[in-house]
Design a protein around this motif. Structure first.
Motif, short mmCIF file in Angstrom:
data_model
loop_
_atom_site.label_atom_id
_atom_site.label_comp_id
_atom_site.label_asym_id
_atom_site.label_seq_id
_atom_site.Cartn_x
_atom_site.Cartn_y
_atom_site.Cartn_z
N ILE A 206 0.83 -1.21 0.00
CA ILE A 206 0.00 0.00 0.00
C ILE A 206 0.86 1.26 0.00
CG2 ILE A 206 -1.76 1.29 1.26
CD1 ILE A 206 -2.69 -1.36 2.45
N SER A 207 0.70 2.07 -1.03
CA SER A 207 1.26 3.42 -1.09
C SER A 207 0.09 4.38 -0.98
CB SER A 207 2.00 3.67 -2.40
OG SER A 207 3.17 2.90 -2.46
N PRO A 208 0.29 5.54 -0.40
CA PRO A 208 -0.85 6.45 -0.22
C PRO A 208 -1.36 7.01 -1.55
CG PRO A 208 1.18 7.49 0.52
CD PRO A 208 1.51 6.07 0.17
N ASP A 209 -2.69 7.15 -1.63
CA ASP A 209 -3.36 7.74 -2.77
C ASP A 209 -4.09 9.00 -2.31
OD1 ASP A 209 -2.72 5.85 -4.78
OD2 ASP A 209 -4.28 4.49 -4.03
N PHE A 210 -4.66 9.71 -3.26
CA PHE A 210 -5.41 10.93 -2.99
C PHE A 210 -6.44 10.69 -1.88
CE2 PHE A 210 -8.99 13.78 -3.68
CZ PHE A 210 -8.34 15.00 -3.74
N GLY A 211 -6.41 11.51 -0.85
CA GLY A 211 -7.38 11.46 0.23
C GLY A 211 -7.03 10.52 1.37
N ASP A 212 -6.02 9.63 1.18
CA ASP A 212 -5.61 8.74 2.26
C ASP A 212 -4.97 9.54 3.39
OD1 ASP A 212 -6.47 6.65 0.72
OD2 ASP A 212 -4.48 5.89 0.23
N ILE A 213 -5.08 9.04 4.59
CA ILE A 213 -4.48 9.71 5.75
C ILE A 213 -3.16 9.02 6.06
CG2 ILE A 213 -4.73 10.30 8.18
CD1 ILE A 213 -7.82 10.21 7.67
N VAL A 214 -2.08 9.78 6.01
CA VAL A 214 -0.75 9.25 6.26
C VAL A 214 -0.26 9.77 7.61
CG1 VAL A 214 1.61 9.12 5.41
CG2 VAL A 214 -0.28 9.24 3.79
N ASN A 215 0.12 8.86 8.48
CA ASN A 215 0.70 9.21 9.78
C ASN A 215 2.21 9.01 9.62
OD1 ASN A 215 1.81 8.13 12.54
ND2 ASN A 215 0.03 9.40 13.02
N PHE A 216 2.98 10.07 9.84
CA PHE A 216 4.42 9.98 9.60
C PHE A 216 5.20 10.92 10.50
CE2 PHE A 216 3.03 13.45 7.02
CZ PHE A 216 4.09 14.32 6.88
N ASN A 217 6.49 10.65 10.60
CA ASN A 217 7.45 11.50 11.31
C ASN A 217 8.54 11.88 10.32
OD1 ASN A 217 6.49 9.28 13.35
ND2 ASN A 217 6.97 11.09 14.55
N TYR A 218 9.11 13.05 10.52
CA TYR A 218 10.26 13.44 9.70
C TYR A 218 11.09 14.49 10.40
CZ TYR A 218 7.82 17.72 8.06
OH TYR A 218 7.18 18.93 7.99
N ASN A 219 12.32 14.62 9.93
CA ASN A 219 13.17 15.70 10.40
C ASN A 219 13.61 16.51 9.18
OD1 ASN A 219 15.31 14.35 9.14
ND2 ASN A 219 16.10 13.50 11.03
N ILE A 220 14.18 17.64 9.43
CA ILE A 220 14.68 18.49 8.34
C ILE A 220 16.10 18.90 8.69
CG2 ILE A 220 14.40 20.66 7.08
CD1 ILE A 220 11.42 20.53 7.63
N LYS A 221 17.01 18.66 7.73
CA LYS A 221 18.42 19.01 7.89
C LYS A 221 18.89 19.74 6.64
CE LYS A 221 19.42 14.55 10.11
NZ LYS A 221 20.25 13.35 9.99
N THR A 222 20.03 20.39 6.78
CA THR A 222 20.70 20.90 5.59
C THR A 222 21.34 19.70 4.89
OG1 THR A 222 22.83 21.24 6.67
CG2 THR A 222 21.24 23.08 6.75
N LEU A 223 21.83 19.90 3.70
CA LEU A 223 22.51 18.81 2.99
C LEU A 223 23.79 18.39 3.71
CD1 LEU A 223 22.03 19.79 -0.77
CD2 LEU A 223 20.71 18.18 0.60
N ASN A 224 24.31 19.25 4.56
CA ASN A 224 25.52 18.94 5.35
C ASN A 224 25.17 18.27 6.68
OD1 ASN A 224 27.24 20.09 3.42
ND2 ASN A 224 26.90 22.13 4.29
#
Length: 178
Positions: A84-102
């Motif tokens: 299962i990959s998400p499609d239009f309207g699906d609810i995705v529960n996720f975590n993420y971080n944001i970094k520079t490329l370094n």
């Protein structure tokens, strides 16, 4: 006298029936500003893409994949059994971080907290929105986004400046089919 009045009235009718003429602009502007902006953005994108490719060449242990949407990614954790990959309207529960490329941390997963995102119905920066569509439940993927796929010209008006390419490690916890 009546002849003069009739001639004057006829000449007024002829002048009054003249069709209106379009007004011309006092000055016209060319597209030189837009052309210069496009050229600047092309150069910026080429520079960022070259830097991302340099990072990829320095990390040959990772299997980088070029997306159709202009960013690169590799799987930290890949789930072969999840279909299962998400499609239009699906609810995705996720975590993420944001970094520079370094790898300088901008936002940790704790800063951002767990997110519930309704696919393509809520705001999310374009690279992450497209990246989520490539993932399945239980997967963790590291994405490298050029600035126009991240927060672009404006940044996030907080910790991310303008035209900053980003690296994000994203984990999908669940996908609820809607």
């Amino acid at each position: 006298m009546s002849r003069i009045v009739i001639i004057l009235a006829c000449s007024l009718l002829l002048v009054a029936c003249k069709s209106p003429e379009a007004r011309r602009p006092i000055s016209s502007k060319s597209g030189s500003f837009i052309d210069a902006s496009v050229a600047r953005n092309i150069k910026l994108n080429e520079k960022e893409q070259a830097y991302i490719k340099k990072i990829m060449s320095e990390n040959p242990e990772e299997e980088y994949i070029a997306s159709e949407n202009g960013f690169y990614y590799f799987y930290n954790i890949k789930q072969a059994d999840s279909l299962i990959s998400p499609d239009f309207g699906d609810i995705v529960n996720f975590n993420y971080n944001i970094k520079t490329l370094n790898d300088d941390v901008i936002y940790t997963k704790e800063d951002i907290k767990t997110q519930n995102y309704v696919m393509d119905k809520q705001e999310l920066f374009s690279g992450l929105r497209e990246g989520l569509k490539l993932m399945k439940t239980g997967e963790t993927v590291t994405f490298m986004f050029p600035s126009q796929k991240a927060f672009g010209y404006y940044g996030d008006e907080n910790r991310i400046g303008l035209n900053v390419p980003l690296k994000c490690e994203v984990s999908i916890n669940s996908i609820i089919d809607n």
